[in-house]
Write a protein that holds these residues in place. Sequence first.
Motif, short mmCIF file in Angstrom:
data_model
loop_
_atom_site.label_atom_id
_atom_site.label_comp_id
_atom_site.label_asym_id
_atom_site.label_seq_id
_atom_site.Cartn_x
_atom_site.Cartn_y
_atom_site.Cartn_z
N ILE A 183 -36.32 44.81 43.21
CA ILE A 183 -36.61 45.20 41.55
C ILE A 183 -37.35 43.50 41.42
N LEU A 184 -37.54 42.81 41.96
CA LEU A 184 -38.54 41.67 41.95
C LEU A 184 -40.47 41.48 43.05
N GLY A 185 -39.92 42.38 44.01
CA GLY A 185 -40.74 42.26 45.25
C GLY A 185 -42.01 43.58 44.77
N ARG A 186 -42.86 43.38 45.02
CA ARG A 186 -43.97 44.66 45.59
C ARG A 186 -43.64 45.05 46.84
N PRO A 187 -44.13 47.03 46.92
CA PRO A 187 -43.74 47.44 48.38
C PRO A 187 -44.15 46.48 49.26
N GLN A 188 -44.55 46.13 49.52
CA GLN A 188 -45.15 44.69 50.82
C GLN A 188 -44.02 43.92 50.93
N HIS A 189 -43.44 43.54 50.12
CA HIS A 189 -42.30 42.35 50.05
C HIS A 189 -40.80 43.27 50.53
N TRP A 190 -40.88 44.48 50.66
CA TRP A 190 -39.31 45.37 50.55
C TRP A 190 -39.05 45.30 52.06
#
Lengths: 284, 345
Positions: free
Chosen positions: A230-237
């Motif tokens: 919800i709150l991150g970009r794909p690299q924060h997954w």
Amino acid sequence: MRREAPQKLSDYGPLLFPAGMLIVFFVIPFATMIAVSFFKRDPAGFYSTAFVFDNYARFLSLFFGKVLGFSLFLAIAVAICCILLAVPFTYLLSRASRRTQVVWLVGLLSVLSLSEVIIGFAWSTLFSRTAGITNLLVAIGLMSQPVALNPSLGAVLTAMVYQALPYTVLVLYPALVRLDPTLTEAARTLGASPIKSFFTVVVPALRNTIMATLIMVFIFALGSYLLPQILGRPQHWTLSVLITDQAIYQSNMPFAAAMAVFLVLVTLALVGLTLLAGRKGEAA
Amino acid sequence: MSGLALQNITKEFGTFTAVKNVSLTVPHGTFVCLLGPSGCGKTTLMRMIAGLDLPTGGAIKLDDADITRVPTHKRDLGMVFQSLALFPHLTVGENIAYSLRIRGVGKEDQKKRVDELLSMIHLSGYADRPVAKLSGGQRQRVAIARALAISPKLFLLDEPLSALDAKLREAMQVELRQLQQRLGITTIVVTHDQREAMTMADTVVVMNSGEIRQAAAPVEIYRRPADTFVADFIGMTNLIDFTADSTGRAHALGSPIEGLAVPGGLSRGVLSVRPEDVHLTAPGHGAMAGRVTFVRDLGGTIETFVEAGGKQIVAVSMPHARPDVTVGQDVGIKLSPDTCVVLKS
Ligand SMILES: Nc1ncnc2c1ncn2[C@@H]1O[C@H](COP(=O)(O)OP(=O)(O)OP(=O)(O)O)[C@@H](O)[C@H]1O
Ligand SMILES: [Mg+2]
């Protein structure tokens, strides 16, 4: 009360129910997952029985290594932030009046009742450009125009800390309440300022509790899969996001299971290392 | 004046006054015992001296400097808590060195001082033990050494010995007093054990419901109590009502007491007579009449309970002066005027 060890098989009777629950709801699903992690994916259907290491082999790539590394980093960051906030806060709370304590604890408990989805969307609103907190900062003249604070690592971290903080406080609270208040008073009579006495007496005396809480929050944060999306970009997954993705959207159960098993193993290894380091530190 | 001065100290908790207008001077190097029944405000007063609580009125001065609002950690004092409050995560040596470490004393000097203190408390070689592995008396001594590590200006102890068994307590009382005399440190001890106070103190301060009732040397307190509370609280005493006639002659228990000077204008009051000053004689001959109700032979002393004028009087004698009496026997009671303390009722 009887103290001797159980003699007959029937003496184990009272254990039957919890043991049964544990087997049905933990051991069997977990064993199934381990088994599935060695199965072969069947693109037409679900999976077919096999014994292959393909799923694990596929996992050993730079991409998944990076995701695993980021997941661990995020969980550790959340755990450390929670401890840094919760230990001083809970200490002050435990020294406050009964009324203040009750009000705060009830407030924290009500945060626990919020689901991850609600927390995620609430923060995404708060971090948005149109309705977010930056509008407040603009209103009081600290910023010239509102900006969007998400998606970003900071946003993910904030929401995850917000979610884990009540648990942290509630786990620390009993230990801090039980801590003898004369210990800090003694430290003060011996020349330590209140801050110094906090760091030289309260923190070291509660070392084990703090360590255990750190591990608890770390594991709790590892399982988070909605907030990063919800709150991150794909690299924060995180790995949990990928596991969900594989299991639910790609229907690749064997690969999802392999990742889950791997995550469990890495977590166990990390916790083991932490405990070992803690024991070493104690002996020294 | 060097030493501690309390000036009109008052402490209120809401509407309740725990300490009322207490003034006391403690000259440098003296040993003071705060003595009084439970809840009379001893701990509260001690905590204010330590700076752990702020007084609601009055001033505290140490060596003429006003320290009323100086925070605890800047007061250079040593305090021993009733719970001892030894740091559970530190060893004996680390506990003792804590105040030195906080002040940034070098490791070498810390170690030297710790060894010095350990030998002073007869625990040399215990530096590396965890505090949890010590006996009660040893923990007690470690707490004392920890408080004395920086050679504080003021040494405060709140019921330091109450957790020890009677034998060890008596030994520690003597040890503590000798230590204080050797170091010449101004010391204030809270206790509700009057024997402890008499053993150790230069000055005993008797408190009741937040007020000082008398502050004087132990023998003075015992021999010349200021009021009936002090007389009754310190040791055993017989409190006997008396009346004085216009010529100043005192009558008690139905007989006159020859030679007792009653201060002018006092027509009634109370005599405090210590049990060892009550002499039993044969009845008649101008002695007060009484009847023996009980004899308690404790080996070292013999207590004889006599009923006279509706009051129970206790006489204590040593075995070599054992009164030759049995229960139910009529006896005479003789009080010598110089052992009777005249108090207002
Ligand atoms: N924080 C507080 N709030 C309200 N009342 C208090 C507080 N601390 C102490 N008191 C009251 O002040 C009075 C004096 O307490 P204090 O602890 O000084 O007694 P004490 O002489 O040390 O007794 P003891 O011999 O039992 O230790 C008591 O009646 C106590 O209830
Ligand atoms: Mg007390």
